[in-house]
Design a protein around this motif. Sequence first.
Motif, mmCIF file in Angstrom:
data_model
loop_
_atom_site.group_PDB
_atom_site.id
_atom_site.type_symbol
_atom_site.label_atom_id
_atom_site.label_comp_id
_atom_site.label_asym_id
_atom_site.label_seq_id
_atom_site.Cartn_x
_atom_site.Cartn_y
_atom_site.Cartn_z
ATOM 1 N N THR A 189 7.293 8.760 -11.651
ATOM 2 C CA THR A 189 7.284 7.697 -12.655
ATOM 3 C C THR A 189 8.057 8.089 -13.900
ATOM 4 O O THR A 189 8.359 7.241 -14.729
ATOM 5 C CB THR A 189 5.833 7.323 -13.057
ATOM 6 O OG1 THR A 189 5.191 8.476 -13.601
ATOM 7 C CG2 THR A 189 5.056 6.814 -11.860
ATOM 8 N N GLU A 232 14.189 -2.592 -2.290
ATOM 9 C CA GLU A 232 12.907 -3.314 -2.191
ATOM 10 C C GLU A 232 11.936 -2.629 -1.232
ATOM 11 O O GLU A 232 10.738 -2.584 -1.487
ATOM 12 C CB GLU A 232 13.150 -4.764 -1.756
ATOM 13 C CG GLU A 232 11.921 -5.646 -1.845
ATOM 14 C CD GLU A 232 11.347 -5.772 -3.245
ATOM 15 O OE1 GLU A 232 10.112 -5.910 -3.365
ATOM 16 O OE2 GLU A 232 12.114 -5.733 -4.235
ATOM 17 N N GLU A 234 11.638 0.590 -0.636
ATOM 18 C CA GLU A 234 11.051 1.740 -1.324
ATOM 19 C C GLU A 234 10.042 1.278 -2.367
ATOM 20 O O GLU A 234 9.002 1.912 -2.540
ATOM 21 C CB GLU A 234 12.142 2.583 -1.969
ATOM 22 C CG GLU A 234 12.983 3.336 -0.963
ATOM 23 C CD GLU A 234 14.180 4.030 -1.593
ATOM 24 O OE1 GLU A 234 14.579 3.637 -2.710
ATOM 25 O OE2 GLU A 234 14.707 4.950 -0.974
ATOM 26 N N ALA A 235 10.331 0.189 -3.046
ATOM 27 C CA ALA A 235 9.393 -0.338 -4.032
ATOM 28 C C ALA A 235 8.104 -0.778 -3.350
ATOM 29 O O ALA A 235 7.009 -0.511 -3.847
ATOM 30 C CB ALA A 235 10.022 -1.499 -4.799
ATOM 31 N N ASP A 236 8.222 -1.435 -2.195
ATOM 32 C CA ASP A 236 7.034 -1.858 -1.447
ATOM 33 C C ASP A 236 6.224 -0.652 -0.993
ATOM 34 O O ASP A 236 4.996 -0.666 -1.052
ATOM 35 C CB ASP A 236 7.432 -2.695 -0.229
ATOM 36 C CG ASP A 236 7.972 -4.065 -0.608
ATOM 37 O OD1 ASP A 236 7.761 -4.506 -1.752
ATOM 38 O OD2 ASP A 236 8.610 -4.697 0.261
ATOM 39 N N GLU A 237 6.918 0.395 -0.552
ATOM 40 C CA GLU A 237 6.223 1.604 -0.116
ATOM 41 C C GLU A 237 5.479 2.249 -1.285
ATOM 42 O O GLU A 237 4.342 2.708 -1.134
ATOM 43 C CB GLU A 237 7.210 2.599 0.489
ATOM 44 C CG GLU A 237 6.527 3.794 1.096
ATOM 45 C CD GLU A 237 7.489 4.703 1.826
ATOM 46 O OE1 GLU A 237 7.170 5.900 1.921
ATOM 47 O OE2 GLU A 237 8.530 4.227 2.302
ATOM 48 N N ARG A 238 6.095 2.280 -2.448
ATOM 49 C CA ARG A 238 5.419 2.835 -3.637
ATOM 50 C C ARG A 238 4.183 2.021 -3.996
ATOM 51 O O ARG A 238 3.151 2.584 -4.338
ATOM 52 C CB ARG A 238 6.370 2.882 -4.827
ATOM 53 C CG ARG A 238 7.357 3.999 -4.757
ATOM 54 C CD ARG A 238 8.166 4.060 -6.019
ATOM 55 N NE ARG A 238 9.157 5.104 -5.918
ATOM 56 C CZ ARG A 238 9.849 5.557 -6.931
ATOM 57 N NH1 ARG A 238 9.672 5.057 -8.135
ATOM 58 N NH2 ARG A 238 10.732 6.513 -6.760
ATOM 59 N N ARG A 239 4.294 0.696 -3.912
ATOM 60 C CA ARG A 239 3.131 -0.149 -4.214
ATOM 61 C C ARG A 239 2.013 0.097 -3.202
ATOM 62 O O ARG A 239 0.836 0.150 -3.559
ATOM 63 C CB ARG A 239 3.535 -1.622 -4.248
ATOM 64 C CG ARG A 239 4.314 -1.987 -5.510
ATOM 65 C CD ARG A 239 4.495 -3.491 -5.636
ATOM 66 N NE ARG A 239 5.425 -4.035 -4.673
ATOM 67 C CZ ARG A 239 6.738 -4.167 -4.864
ATOM 68 N NH1 ARG A 239 7.291 -3.769 -5.990
ATOM 69 N NH2 ARG A 239 7.499 -4.697 -3.931
ATOM 70 N N ALA A 240 2.371 0.259 -1.933
ATOM 71 C CA ALA A 240 1.370 0.530 -0.903
ATOM 72 C C ALA A 240 0.691 1.873 -1.146
ATOM 73 O O ALA A 240 -0.529 1.999 -0.992
ATOM 74 C CB ALA A 240 2.024 0.500 0.481
ATOM 75 N N GLU A 300 0.356 3.356 -4.023
ATOM 76 C CA GLU A 300 -0.495 3.206 -5.207
ATOM 77 C C GLU A 300 -1.802 2.506 -4.836
ATOM 78 O O GLU A 300 -2.873 2.896 -5.296
ATOM 79 C CB GLU A 300 0.242 2.424 -6.300
ATOM 80 C CG GLU A 300 -0.585 2.166 -7.537
ATOM 81 C CD GLU A 300 -1.000 3.424 -8.287
ATOM 82 O OE1 GLU A 300 -2.010 3.360 -9.021
ATOM 83 O OE2 GLU A 300 -0.348 4.477 -8.155
ATOM 84 N N LEU A 301 -1.717 1.483 -3.999
ATOM 85 C CA LEU A 301 -2.928 0.789 -3.543
ATOM 86 C C LEU A 301 -3.843 1.747 -2.786
ATOM 87 O O LEU A 301 -5.049 1.785 -3.031
ATOM 88 C CB LEU A 301 -2.560 -0.405 -2.664
ATOM 89 C CG LEU A 301 -3.731 -1.159 -2.032
ATOM 90 C CD1 LEU A 301 -4.671 -1.710 -3.089
ATOM 91 C CD2 LEU A 301 -3.218 -2.259 -1.125
ATOM 92 N N ARG A 346 -5.545 4.072 -5.199
ATOM 93 C CA ARG A 346 -6.632 3.405 -5.926
ATOM 94 C C ARG A 346 -7.852 3.193 -5.045
ATOM 95 O O ARG A 346 -8.989 3.346 -5.494
ATOM 96 C CB ARG A 346 -6.143 2.084 -6.506
ATOM 97 C CG ARG A 346 -5.180 2.280 -7.640
ATOM 98 C CD ARG A 346 -4.692 0.988 -8.195
ATOM 99 N NE ARG A 346 -3.663 1.223 -9.193
ATOM 100 C CZ ARG A 346 -3.341 0.357 -10.123
ATOM 101 N NH1 ARG A 346 -3.947 -0.818 -10.182
ATOM 102 N NH2 ARG A 346 -2.399 0.640 -10.998
#
Length: 86
Positions: free
Chosen positions: A10, A18, A20-26, A28-29, A32
């Motif tokens: 970060t 996109e 890679e961004a989706d993978e990062r969001r996954a 992070e989920l 959490r």
Amino acid sequence: MTDIGQLDDTDIDLAIDEGEADERRAMELASRLRMVAAEDPDLAQDLVEGLIVALDQAMGGTIRQHLDGPALGVADRVLRAPEQGR
């Protein structure tokens, strides 16, 4: 010489696609959910089950085709639950 400490992803501003961004969001989920599970395992289980139901609905009832192993077993159990109307 300056000690800049440790950096994580970060701290670096890189252009990513996109996927890679989706993978990062996954990721992070997932992180959490692990934090919630450490504090309240029952709540984490409820969240995962709700996510399975929502994904199945969004995917037109085909979530099982994308799962295997223990994840498929959990999806089968959750999607057959009487409270889900199945």
